[in-house]
Scaffold this motif. Sequence first.
Motif, PDB file in Angstrom:
ATOM      1  N   ASP A 171      16.414  56.520  97.823  1.00 55.11           N
ATOM      2  CA  ASP A 171      17.793  56.425  98.304  1.00 55.11           C
ATOM      3  C   ASP A 171      18.517  57.761  98.281  1.00 55.11           C
ATOM      4  OD1 ASP A 171      17.422  53.736  98.699  1.00 55.11           O
ATOM      5  OD2 ASP A 171      18.304  53.145  96.771  1.00 55.11           O
ATOM      6  N   GLY A 172      17.872  58.791  97.752  1.00 55.76           N
ATOM      7  CA  GLY A 172      18.479  60.121  97.722  1.00 55.76           C
ATOM      8  C   GLY A 172      19.568  60.279  96.679  1.00 55.76           C
ATOM      9  N   ILE A 173      19.554  59.453  95.631  1.00 49.78           N
ATOM     10  CA  ILE A 173      20.558  59.551  94.567  1.00 49.78           C
ATOM     11  C   ILE A 173      20.211  60.733  93.675  1.00 49.78           C
ATOM     12  CG2 ILE A 173      21.645  58.352  92.636  1.00 49.78           C
ATOM     13  CD1 ILE A 173      20.861  55.726  93.939  1.00 49.78           C
ATOM     14  N   PRO A 174      21.159  61.639  93.394  1.00 53.46           N
ATOM     15  CA  PRO A 174      20.874  62.774  92.516  1.00 53.46           C
ATOM     16  C   PRO A 174      20.440  62.298  91.126  1.00 53.46           C
ATOM     17  CG  PRO A 174      22.962  63.075  93.651  1.00 53.46           C
ATOM     18  CD  PRO A 174      22.529  61.671  93.925  1.00 53.46           C
ATOM     19  N   THR A 175      19.635  63.112  90.465  1.00 53.20           N
ATOM     20  CA  THR A 175      19.104  62.728  89.162  1.00 53.20           C
ATOM     21  C   THR A 175      20.212  62.483  88.151  1.00 53.20           C
ATOM     22  OG1 THR A 175      17.116  64.039  89.580  1.00 53.20           O
ATOM     23  CG2 THR A 175      17.548  63.410  87.307  1.00 53.20           C
ATOM     24  N   TRP A 176      21.228  63.381  88.125  1.00 54.39           N
ATOM     25  CA  TRP A 176      22.312  63.210  87.154  1.00 54.39           C
ATOM     26  C   TRP A 176      23.076  61.918  87.402  1.00 54.39           C
ATOM     27  CZ3 TRP A 176      27.338  62.690  88.723  1.00 54.39           C
ATOM     28  CH2 TRP A 176      27.650  63.112  90.040  1.00 54.39           C
ATOM     29  N   ARG A 177      23.237  61.552  88.674  1.00 59.69           N
ATOM     30  CA  ARG A 177      23.943  60.303  89.015  1.00 59.69           C
ATOM     31  C   ARG A 177      23.111  59.096  88.606  1.00 59.69           C
ATOM     32  NH1 ARG A 177      27.514  59.210  93.328  1.00 59.69           N
ATOM     33  NH2 ARG A 177      28.467  57.170  92.944  1.00 59.69           N
ATOM     34  N   THR A 178      21.791  59.207  88.727  1.00 55.15           N
ATOM     35  CA  THR A 178      20.912  58.104  88.317  1.00 55.15           C
ATOM     36  C   THR A 178      21.037  57.858  86.817  1.00 55.15           C
ATOM     37  OG1 THR A 178      19.355  58.718  90.074  1.00 55.15           O
ATOM     38  CG2 THR A 178      18.542  57.261  88.339  1.00 55.15           C
ATOM     39  N   TYR A 179      21.068  58.951  86.060  1.00 50.88           N
ATOM     40  CA  TYR A 179      21.217  58.802  84.607  1.00 50.88           C
ATOM     41  C   TYR A 179      22.542  58.133  84.248  1.00 50.88           C
ATOM     42  CZ  TYR A 179      17.131  61.502  83.115  1.00 50.88           C
ATOM     43  OH  TYR A 179      15.848  61.923  82.853  1.00 50.88           O
ATOM     44  N   ILE A 180      23.620  58.621  84.839  1.00 47.91           N
ATOM     45  CA  ILE A 180      24.954  58.139  84.450  1.00 47.91           C
ATOM     46  C   ILE A 180      25.211  56.715  84.949  1.00 47.91           C
ATOM     47  CG2 ILE A 180      27.432  58.514  84.781  1.00 47.91           C
ATOM     48  CD1 ILE A 180      26.863  61.511  84.831  1.00 47.91           C
ATOM     49  N   SER A 181      24.859  56.434  86.220  1.00 45.60           N
ATOM     50  CA  SER A 181      25.231  55.156  86.823  1.00 45.60           C
ATOM     51  C   SER A 181      24.214  54.040  86.605  1.00 45.60           C
ATOM     52  CB  SER A 181      25.444  55.341  88.338  1.00 45.60           C
ATOM     53  OG  SER A 181      26.434  56.300  88.593  1.00 45.60           O
ATOM     54  N   ILE A 182      22.949  54.400  86.385  1.00 48.42           N
ATOM     55  CA  ILE A 182      21.907  53.370  86.310  1.00 48.42           C
ATOM     56  C   ILE A 182      21.219  53.350  84.951  1.00 48.42           C
ATOM     57  CG2 ILE A 182      19.761  52.543  87.336  1.00 48.42           C
ATOM     58  CD1 ILE A 182      20.609  53.894  89.963  1.00 48.42           C
ATOM     59  N   VAL A 183      20.723  54.514  84.527  1.00 44.50           N
ATOM     60  CA  VAL A 183      19.872  54.553  83.331  1.00 44.50           C
ATOM     61  C   VAL A 183      20.667  54.279  82.054  1.00 44.50           C
ATOM     62  CG1 VAL A 183      18.359  56.009  81.942  1.00 44.50           C
ATOM     63  CG2 VAL A 183      18.210  56.082  84.434  1.00 44.50           C
ATOM     64  N   ILE A 184      21.779  54.977  81.871  1.00 42.52           N
ATOM     65  CA  ILE A 184      22.548  54.795  80.627  1.00 42.52           C
ATOM     66  C   ILE A 184      23.029  53.353  80.458  1.00 42.52           C
ATOM     67  CG2 ILE A 184      24.659  55.460  79.414  1.00 42.52           C
ATOM     68  CD1 ILE A 184      24.230  58.294  80.360  1.00 42.52           C
ATOM     69  N   PRO A 185      23.566  52.677  81.512  1.00 42.48           N
ATOM     70  CA  PRO A 185      23.919  51.261  81.331  1.00 42.48           C
ATOM     71  C   PRO A 185      22.729  50.389  80.941  1.00 42.48           C
ATOM     72  CG  PRO A 185      24.994  52.124  83.286  1.00 42.48           C
ATOM     73  CD  PRO A 185      24.053  53.183  82.824  1.00 42.48           C
ATOM     74  N   MET A 186      21.528  50.724  81.415  1.00 39.63           N
ATOM     75  CA  MET A 186      20.341  49.959  81.034  1.00 39.63           C
ATOM     76  C   MET A 186      19.911  50.242  79.602  1.00 39.63           C
ATOM     77  SD  MET A 186      18.072  50.280  84.528  1.00 39.63           S
ATOM     78  CE  MET A 186      16.771  49.229  83.878  1.00 39.63           C
ATOM     79  N   MET A 187      20.430  51.333  79.011  1.00 44.75           N
ATOM     80  CA  MET A 187      20.073  51.719  77.640  1.00 44.75           C
ATOM     81  C   MET A 187      21.123  51.271  76.628  1.00 44.75           C
ATOM     82  SD  MET A 187      18.920  55.646  78.330  1.00 44.75           S
ATOM     83  CE  MET A 187      19.079  55.979  76.564  1.00 44.75           C
ATOM     84  N   ARG A 188      21.997  50.363  77.004  1.00 38.45           N
ATOM     85  CA  ARG A 188      23.119  50.039  76.113  1.00 38.45           C
ATOM     86  C   ARG A 188      22.670  49.525  74.748  1.00 38.45           C
ATOM     87  NH1 ARG A 188      23.435  46.556  80.475  1.00 38.45           N
ATOM     88  NH2 ARG A 188      22.903  44.376  80.087  1.00 38.45           N
ATOM     89  N   GLY A 189      21.507  48.874  74.676  1.00 38.96           N
ATOM     90  CA  GLY A 189      21.008  48.424  73.378  1.00 38.96           C
ATOM     91  C   GLY A 189      20.680  49.593  72.473  1.00 38.96           C
ATOM     92  N   ALA A 190      19.984  50.597  73.020  1.00 38.97           N
ATOM     93  CA  ALA A 190      19.645  51.790  72.238  1.00 38.97           C
ATOM     94  C   ALA A 190      20.899  52.572  71.872  1.00 38.97           C
ATOM     95  CB  ALA A 190      18.674  52.670  73.028  1.00 38.97           C
ATOM     96  N   VAL A 191      21.837  52.681  72.810  1.00 36.16           N
ATOM     97  CA  VAL A 191      23.083  53.404  72.533  1.00 36.16           C
ATOM     98  C   VAL A 191      23.878  52.691  71.442  1.00 36.16           C
ATOM     99  CG1 VAL A 191      25.285  54.142  73.506  1.00 36.16           C
ATOM    100  CG2 VAL A 191      23.196  54.399  74.844  1.00 36.16           C
ATOM    101  N   ALA A 192      23.933  51.360  71.499  1.00 34.64           N
ATOM    102  CA  ALA A 192      24.658  50.593  70.481  1.00 34.64           C
ATOM    103  C   ALA A 192      24.019  50.774  69.108  1.00 34.64           C
ATOM    104  CB  ALA A 192      24.689  49.115  70.856  1.00 34.64           C
ATOM    105  N   THR A 193      22.690  50.761  69.049  1.00 34.03           N
ATOM    106  CA  THR A 193      22.001  50.972  67.774  1.00 34.03           C
ATOM    107  C   THR A 193      22.311  52.349  67.211  1.00 34.03           C
ATOM    108  OG1 THR A 193      20.194  49.512  68.440  1.00 34.03           O
ATOM    109  CG2 THR A 193      19.748  51.046  66.653  1.00 34.03           C
ATOM    110  N   ALA A 194      22.223  53.377  68.063  1.00 36.48           N
ATOM    111  CA  ALA A 194      22.531  54.734  67.611  1.00 36.48           C
ATOM    112  C   ALA A 194      23.981  54.845  67.156  1.00 36.48           C
ATOM    113  CB  ALA A 194      22.249  55.734  68.734  1.00 36.48           C
TER     114      ALA A 194
END
Length: 315
Positions: free
Chosen positions: A214-237
């Motif tokens: 889809d041509g999404i920049p890597t930084w945008r993928t991290y912020i908009s997609i990856v980090i929300p999918m990591m909310r369990g790990a973020v909550a634990t940390a």
Amino acid sequence: MTTITASERALSEGQLKSRANRRRLLSKLPAIIGTIPMMIVAIGVFVIGIGFTIVLSFTNVKFFLINIDFVGLKQYDILWSTARWVESVKHIWFYGFGHIALCLVGGFLLAVFMDQRIKAEDAFRTIFLYPFALSAVITGLVWQLMLDPIWGLQAYVRSLGFSDFTFAPLADGNTALLGMIVASSWNGVGVTMAILLAGLRGVDEEIWKAARIDGIPTWRTYISIVIPMMRGAVATALVLLVVNVVRTFDIVIAMTGGGPGISTQMPATYVIDSINSRNVGQGMAAATIMLLPIAMLILIQFFFRWRASLKGRTT
């Protein structure tokens, strides 16, 4: 030829299920027995200890179990009218936001770096986790030496010919907390990286492929997609970091002793000093206040898990 009725078939299936359940229970029995000592310790030390702390906070006890009189909220009134306690609460908020922000941002950046499948990944992981293996006292002493104006960075730079160079954050009440934040973050960023790296490794590779198509920049993928999918790990940390902040004591004693003046006093140092001065009721009131942010964070986490489980049942 005998025929099996529906009731007999249901009965036989129920018996098979009960037997299977008994087998599973028996297979888990050693593990259950093994956890009994841990449960006893958890209940005896943590639950009863916390209850004991809360009860004593409503008394004027000066020493444990001697002359206990219930005084209601008097200890809390005294606590919040004490300038040293109020200052320590302000310090813990400033220190906590700085420590948590540095650990989360630094830990995430290191996790992203490690997630690139770099060479010598095990060596880098060991290096990044090494500070966490050190006690807070050792960390504090090391950083105290580095920030010391006589033996640390200032002395080294001046030895190079820069005689006007000044860098002694721990000697100034306005910057001492900043020095402590840097030292404690160096100690905690590695374990934060390990937790977030586990979350990153749990993201499906198809997500990255779809984002690249889809041509999404890597930084945008991290912020908009990856980090929300990591909310369990973020909550634990986040929970671990908050707990670490609330119980901050060793690094304060090792680096500054609470000074200069009271510029780096923390709630934990107030609790210990109150108990050492035989004012246990006051110390327990302060310790009870320290429990509140952790309890609130855990309750919020349980609430979101409960909501997620309800959504899972309705879908």
